[in-house]
Motif scaffolding. Structure first.
Motif, short mmCIF file in Angstrom:
data_model
loop_
_atom_site.label_atom_id
_atom_site.label_comp_id
_atom_site.label_asym_id
_atom_site.label_seq_id
_atom_site.Cartn_x
_atom_site.Cartn_y
_atom_site.Cartn_z
N THR A 97 4.73 0.15 12.49
CA THR A 97 4.83 0.63 11.12
C THR A 97 5.73 -0.38 10.42
OG1 THR A 97 4.53 2.94 11.72
CG2 THR A 97 5.58 2.50 9.60
N ASP B 149 5.70 -2.86 3.50
CA ASP B 149 4.95 -3.80 2.69
C ASP B 149 5.94 -4.60 1.85
OD1 ASP B 149 5.65 -2.22 0.48
OD2 ASP B 149 3.64 -1.40 0.22
N THR C 101 4.09 1.06 6.24
CA THR C 101 2.65 1.05 6.43
C THR C 101 2.36 1.14 7.92
OG1 THR C 101 2.37 -0.34 4.48
CG2 THR C 101 0.52 -0.25 6.02
N LEU D 60 0.07 0.69 10.94
CA LEU D 60 -1.13 -0.07 11.24
C LEU D 60 -2.15 0.74 12.02
CD1 LEU D 60 1.01 -2.35 10.50
CD2 LEU D 60 -0.63 -3.83 11.60
N GLN E 40 -3.53 3.27 11.07
CA GLN E 40 -4.55 3.74 10.12
C GLN E 40 -5.80 2.87 10.13
OE1 GLN E 40 -3.67 3.18 5.84
NE2 GLN E 40 -1.92 1.94 6.52
N TYR E 41 -5.70 1.65 10.67
CA TYR E 41 -6.84 0.74 10.70
C TYR E 41 -7.61 0.80 12.01
CZ TYR E 41 -4.30 -1.05 6.70
OH TYR E 41 -3.64 -1.15 5.50
N ILE F 94 -5.25 -8.23 6.85
CA ILE F 94 -3.83 -7.88 6.77
C ILE F 94 -3.02 -9.15 6.96
CG2 ILE F 94 -1.94 -6.64 7.89
CD1 ILE F 94 -3.97 -4.59 8.80
N PRO G 292 -3.31 -6.12 2.11
CA PRO G 292 -1.94 -5.72 2.42
C PRO G 292 -1.13 -6.86 3.02
CG PRO G 292 -3.51 -4.12 3.28
CD PRO G 292 -4.31 -5.30 2.81
N LEU H 277 2.43 -7.38 4.79
CA LEU H 277 3.48 -6.62 5.45
C LEU H 277 4.59 -7.54 5.91
CD1 LEU H 277 1.11 -4.33 7.55
CD2 LEU H 277 2.02 -3.94 5.25
#
Length: 181
Positions: free
Chosen positions: A52, A55, A61, A63, A65-66, A105, A127, A129
């Motif tokens: 996590t 950003d 964020t 990761l 989630q991807y 990303i 995004p 990060l």
């Protein structure tokens, strides 16, 4: 070796030492990075999904989630000229047809303030990060043993590393690789 070369080498060494000290000092001010691995994913992709990262504006964020989507993960830094040169094409890729099937990303290896300033200056459509120096270690898990930048990893929707790229991307080659996903 003549005196001019020696002076140049000493100057470069001092520059790198000062940069390292500056990054080390600013690292203590970086946003915390948390890791929680999603179930069923191991290896470097599991380590990636476990991250996590904040950003450019500091929002965390995850990761994970991807997971289940093809990804193109680009390790970069604002001071890396080839990294910056390939960003417009990465933005175009992310915003185009390929971006519907592929998550691009950028994982920045620098201080949060430098990445925020860079992101404010340039229009990046994917995004970005902030990983700081821990991003180098994460890229090493994907085979980037020398820690060179830019370093890009193509991950299939199945969570498997399909290909890695060291140096500035050759987008014709990348598009061929994307067609095999």
């Amino acid at each position: 070796m003549n005196k001019k070369h020696l002076a140049a080498y000493v100057g470069v060494a001092l520059l790198f030492a000062a940069s390292g000290a500056w990054v080390g000092f600013n690292k203590q001010h970086a946003a915390p990075i948390t890791t929680t691995a999603p179930a069923g994913v191991t290896g470097p992709v599991g380590a990636l999904y476990a991250q996590t990262l904040p950003d450019a504006k500091g929002a965390p964020t995850a990761l994970a989630q991807y997971k289940g989507k093809a990804m193109l993960v680009n390790f970069w830094a604002p001071w890396c000229a080839p990294c910056v040169q390939e960003m417009p094409e990465l933005s175009e890729l992310a915003a185009g047809e390929a971006g519907k099937k592929l998550q691009v990303i950028g994982i920045g290896i620098d201080s949060p303030s430098n990445i925020a300033a860079f992101s404010d200056k340039y229009k990046i459509t994917y995004p970005v990060l902030v990983a700081g120096m821990s991003g180098t270690e994460l890229s090493r898990q994907f085979g980037n043993t020398g820690g060179g930048l830019p370093y890009t990893v193509l991950i299939g929707a199945d969570g498997q590393v399909k290909k890695t790229y060291l140096g500035r991307l050759k987008f014709d080659e990348l598009r061929k690789d994307l067609a095999t996903l």
